[in-house]
Design a protein around this motif. Structure first.
Motif, short mmCIF file in Angstrom:
data_model
loop_
_atom_site.label_atom_id
_atom_site.label_comp_id
_atom_site.label_asym_id
_atom_site.label_seq_id
_atom_site.Cartn_x
_atom_site.Cartn_y
_atom_site.Cartn_z
N LEU A 247 0.83 -1.20 0.00
CA LEU A 247 0.00 0.00 0.00
C LEU A 247 0.87 1.26 0.00
CD1 LEU A 247 -2.89 0.98 -0.02
CD2 LEU A 247 -2.85 1.00 2.48
N ALA B 270 1.87 1.78 -3.45
CA ALA B 270 0.78 2.28 -4.28
C ALA B 270 0.58 3.78 -4.10
CB ALA B 270 -0.51 1.53 -3.93
N ARG C 71 -2.44 0.08 -8.88
CA ARG C 71 -3.73 -0.64 -8.90
C ARG C 71 -3.55 -2.08 -8.45
NH1 ARG C 71 -8.12 -0.35 -13.69
NH2 ARG C 71 -8.86 1.35 -12.36
N VAL D 252 -3.08 -2.19 -4.67
CA VAL D 252 -4.35 -1.91 -3.98
C VAL D 252 -5.27 -3.12 -4.03
CG1 VAL D 252 -6.45 -0.51 -4.04
CG2 VAL D 252 -4.22 0.59 -4.29
N LEU E 197 -8.83 0.99 -6.99
CA LEU E 197 -8.20 2.27 -7.34
C LEU E 197 -8.89 2.81 -8.57
CD1 LEU E 197 -6.06 4.49 -7.29
CD2 LEU E 197 -4.50 2.91 -8.47
N ILE F 262 -8.23 5.59 -3.64
CA ILE F 262 -8.08 4.22 -3.16
C ILE F 262 -9.17 3.96 -2.13
CG2 ILE F 262 -6.62 2.65 -1.83
CD1 ILE F 262 -4.19 4.14 -2.91
N LEU G 134 -10.55 1.06 0.59
CA LEU G 134 -10.13 -0.15 1.30
C LEU G 134 -11.10 -0.49 2.42
CD1 LEU G 134 -6.43 1.00 1.63
CD2 LEU G 134 -7.13 -0.99 0.28
#
Length: 379
Positions: free
Chosen positions: A272, A275, A345, A348, A355, A369, A371
């Motif tokens: 992460l 990302a 992407r 994620v 994403l 993003i 989550l």
């Protein structure tokens, strides 16, 4: 004679073959198939049988190949059978369907001859079997060769993409480490502070990247990191420390909103971090002079949202649909490999998130993003 029977019933035999093809599941006769497959083979079979009734009967081998498949690929029938095998692969058919195409004609000939009580000579049957055997062998061989080549080509593309990901991430970690080292050196900073933390994380990232790559070679696993629950606020603070140095390098402004200290993420922290880092690097790269890049992280119901906003001026038509594809560069700056957004992407998605990008025409972009949310304390 068989060649007269085949000539006189040419259209009927083709019609029966078409009906057999249509009866098989998920299979339709196509113009390509009907032109270069059974019809062409039938014409070549007729010519072979005619030649064998002449004084130069061995000349038929130039048309259909020798018995047992010797040099059949060099015959006229072998060349067209190979072409038919290539076409069926392009049309998405399987190897058994290649065999069925020629089997259909054999069955159609046998059935029609029985219905009309037409006798054939033993040598004519031998010629029919030789032609079918050679044609099937050449078609299947070419089909298999082209299929294997396609598989190898796809594997090579996947390996190139994975290598590109590795190089891109390696360069990012090295870049952050170099910026931190330069900042510490110029400012004579104590490495126990924020700049030292960036340097340490970058070096640790390099170590982990290499370790994961070695482990991947050894076990072919996609990654060897472990999921963990971590504070979003602390995570954003670490991201900010590294991004501050990148902002200075690009000469832009960088703003980070306050983050609720009770919200958390359960996932792969390093992936992460990579990302978000890639999104920020992309934002700094394309945001216009005298503008700012913004990072925000907050909770909405059961989701954690991380937004990276820039002032790139907006996207041109169609860019949003393809900008996450590997090796795609939609901006004027073509430095780099065009892998940052693709890596972001992928990272994620490995964290169970998504994403996306929202275009603000004439202004910029917001990369979002999303989550799953976890709590560190009372909500």
């Amino acid at each position: 004679m068989m060649h007269n029977f085949l000539s006189n019933n040419h259209d009927e035999l083709i019609r029966r073959c078409r009906e057999k093809v249509a009866q098989r599941p998920a299979r339709k006769a196509t113009e390509e198939q009907l032109q270069n497959g059974v019809p062409m083979f039938l014409d070549q079979l007729i010519r072979t049988l005619r030649i064998e009734k002449t004084a130069s009967s061995m000349d038929s081998r130039k048309m259909s190949g020798m018995c047992g498949g010797r040099d059949s690929c060099l015959s006229e029938m072998g060349v067209s059978a190979a072409q038919h095998g290539r076409e069926l692969l392009k049309l998405g058919f399987s190897v058994d369907q290649v065999v069925h195409d020629y089997g259909d004609l054999c069955e159609a000939i046998t059935d029609l001859a029985y219905e009309r009580d037409t006798p054939f000579e033993i040598d004519e049957f031998r010629t029919l079997n030789r032609c079918l055997d050679n044609a099937i062998a050449d078609a299947v061989t070419e089909f298999s060769y082209q299929r294997d080549f396609a598989i190898l080509d796809k594997q090579a593309s996947a390996e190139n993409e994975r290598f590109g990901f590795f190089v891109h991430e390696l360069r990012n970690y090295l870049g952050s480490a170099s910026l931190a080292f330069s900042a510490a050196k110029v400012g004579n900073l104590n490495l126990s502070g924020a700049t030292g933390a960036v340097l340490e994380r970058s070096l640790n990232g390099l170590r982990d990247l290499i370790t994961r790559s070695v482990e991947e070679v050894r076990t072919t696993a996609e990654h060897s990191v472990h999921a963990q629950i971590f504070s979003v606020a602390e995570f954003v603070a670490e991201v900010r420390a590294a991004a501050d140095l990148t902002a200075v390098a690009y000469g832009g402004e960088f703003f980070v909103s306050d983050v609720d200290t009770t919200i958390a993420i359960n996932g792969y922290r390093d992936l992460l971090f990579s990302a978000v880092g890639n999104l920020l690097q992309n934002a700094f790269k394309f945001t216009q002079p005298q503008t700012a890049v913004t990072l925000a992280a907050y909770a909405v119901a059961d989701r954690i949202i991380i937004d990276v906003s820039d002032h790139c001026g907006g996207l041109h038509a169609g860019a949003a649909e393809k900008m996450f594809d590997p090796y795609t560069q939609v901006g004027m700056d073509k430095s780099g490999l065009g892998l940052g957004l693709s890596i972001a992407r992928h990272s994620v998605e490995l964290n169970g998130g998504t994403l996306s990008v929202h275009d603000l025409p004439g202004r910029g972009c917001i990369f979002t993003i999303t989550l799953p949310r976890y709590a560190l304390g009372p909500l």
